[in-house]
Design an enzyme around this catalytic site. Structure first.
Site, PDB file in Angstrom:
ATOM      1  N   GLY A 264       0.827  -1.201   0.000  1.00 14.04           N
ATOM      2  CA  GLY A 264       0.000   0.000   0.000  1.00 14.04           C
ATOM      3  C   GLY A 264       0.860   1.249   0.000  1.00 14.04           C
ATOM      4  O   GLY A 264       0.703   2.126   0.850  1.00 14.04           O
ATOM      5  N   GLY A 265       1.759   1.325  -0.979  1.00 12.28           N
ATOM      6  CA  GLY A 265       2.712   2.433  -0.999  1.00 12.28           C
ATOM      7  C   GLY A 265       2.544   3.400  -2.143  1.00 12.28           C
ATOM      8  O   GLY A 265       3.476   4.134  -2.467  1.00 12.28           O
ATOM      9  N   THR A 266       1.368   3.431  -2.762  1.00 16.87           N
ATOM     10  CA  THR A 266       1.195   4.257  -3.954  1.00 16.87           C
ATOM     11  C   THR A 266       0.820   5.701  -3.653  1.00 16.87           C
ATOM     12  O   THR A 266       1.028   6.579  -4.490  1.00 16.87           O
ATOM     13  CB  THR A 266       0.121   3.656  -4.874  1.00 16.87           C
ATOM     14  OG1 THR A 266      -1.109   3.526  -4.139  1.00 16.87           O
ATOM     15  CG2 THR A 266       0.546   2.295  -5.397  1.00 16.87           C
TER      16      THR A 266
ATOM     17  N   TYR B  63     -15.064  -1.127  11.001  1.00 12.95           N
ATOM     18  CA  TYR B  63     -13.694  -0.656  10.765  1.00 12.95           C
ATOM     19  C   TYR B  63     -12.853  -0.821  12.025  1.00 12.95           C
ATOM     20  O   TYR B  63     -11.715  -1.307  11.972  1.00 12.95           O
ATOM     21  CB  TYR B  63     -13.721   0.797  10.323  1.00 12.95           C
ATOM     22  CG  TYR B  63     -12.341   1.392  10.118  1.00 12.95           C
ATOM     23  CD1 TYR B  63     -11.616   1.104   8.963  1.00 12.95           C
ATOM     24  CD2 TYR B  63     -11.771   2.228  11.072  1.00 12.95           C
ATOM     25  CE1 TYR B  63     -10.338   1.637   8.770  1.00 12.95           C
ATOM     26  CE2 TYR B  63     -10.503   2.761  10.887  1.00 12.95           C
ATOM     27  CZ  TYR B  63      -9.786   2.461   9.732  1.00 12.95           C
ATOM     28  OH  TYR B  63      -8.529   2.981   9.559  1.00 12.95           O
TER      29      TYR B  63
ATOM     30  N   GLY C 188       1.500   5.612   2.967  1.00 13.13           N
ATOM     31  CA  GLY C 188       2.401   4.602   2.439  1.00 13.13           C
ATOM     32  C   GLY C 188       3.434   5.194   1.505  1.00 13.13           C
ATOM     33  O   GLY C 188       4.614   4.822   1.537  1.00 13.13           O
TER      34      GLY C 188
END
Length: 284
Positions: free
Chosen positions: A51-53, A181, A57
């Site tokens: 999740g680094g886009t 959540y 992240g």
């Protein structure tokens, strides 16, 4: 006003509001200065960021690259890459994608030093309105996907390496409309504590970072538009004792502190939330 914004505003009606304020720009400038001063800090290190886009992240990826690390990042969309980073399109809800990711990491790195797991979706609904589809969607991404991704990659983490998960400030609060959540992020917190024990013989440290209101493209809610984002930022500034939202760079600093510098720390959750849920200001 959208239904999501209305729910968020109703949620905050049961939380204390504070007033006052301060100029935080100098702190942000110091944050950026520290990031620039990290050059060479992670030279020779290999990191995988799930999740680094974008958002938090991506800030972790940028800080790792600034420090000289080699980085493999994943996301559900294609992103522009720069020297030192390899991007992989991967969906944590897909067992096939998780297996393929493991093969890619093995081929690219063989072994690596640091795993950051930063995935999650959030939908706000009152308890009585939650559907099975909503429940399954959030648990599939936030809990199941996280668990099996780490299960696949953990054997490749070098002894003495580390894992940092992103959880949420909701772990310490009882926030209306966020039952599912909150449950998913509490599950990740539990995973991290058990993994900290199970990976201890290898010297692999496992910790979590729990952000509060952070300035990201979606403010933590998938599909949030400009109106929703503005409303969430306003609410966050009202209920956070430090009277502002955090920056993605501040989250990255916390993640990398746990990932590399906190060598005598494992099994903990570090709140990065401006005091939300921890500090009584006494202001009204």
């Amino acid at each position: 006003m959208s239904a999501m914004v209305a729910r968020i505003l109703r949620m905050t009606s049961v939380l204390p509001l504070v007033s006052g304020g301060a100029d935080w720009q100098h702190r942000f400038r110091r944050c950026r200065h520290r990031q620039r001063s990290m050059m060479g800090t992670y030279t020779g290190k290999k990191a995988v960021v799930i999740g680094g886009t974008h958002g938090m992240g991506r800030a972790v990826v940028d800080a790792l690259l600034a420090g000289g690390a080699q980085v493999l990042l994943t996301g559900r969309t294609e992103v522009a890459v720069q020297p030192g980073v390899h991007a992989v399109r991967s969906d944590v809800t897909s067992t096939r994608d998780i297996d393929a990711l493991g093969e890619t990491v093995a081929a690219r790195f063989g072994s690596f030093d640091f795993l950051h797991v930063n995935v999650g979706v959030a939908e706000v609904q009152p308890f009585e309105q939650v559907t099975a589809a909503t429940y399954d969607r959030m648990f599939d991404v936030n809990a199941r996907g996280v668990f099996f991704t780490v299960q696949r990659l953990a054997p490749m983490i070098r002894d003495g390496g580390s894992i940092v998960f992103t959880t949420a400030v909701t772990n310490g609060l009882g926030s209306p409309t966020m039952s599912v959540y909150s449950g998913t992020k509490a599950a990740v917190r539990a995973f991290a504590k058990v993994l900290a024990a199970e990976l201890l013989p290898r010297g692999v440290r496992v910790n979590t970072v729990a952000p509060g209101f952070i300035d990201t493209p979606t403010m933590g809610f998938a599909g949030a538009g400009a109106e929703e984002r503005a409303a969430l930022m306003k609410v966050g500034d009202q209920i956070t004792p430090m009277r502002r939202h955090g920056t993605v760079q501040e989250i990255a600093q916390a993640v990398l502190f746990l990932g590399f510098a906190a060598t005598f720390t494992t099994g903990v959750e570090l709140p990065v939330d401006g005091g939300l849920g921890h500090v009584e200001t006494g202001l009204s």
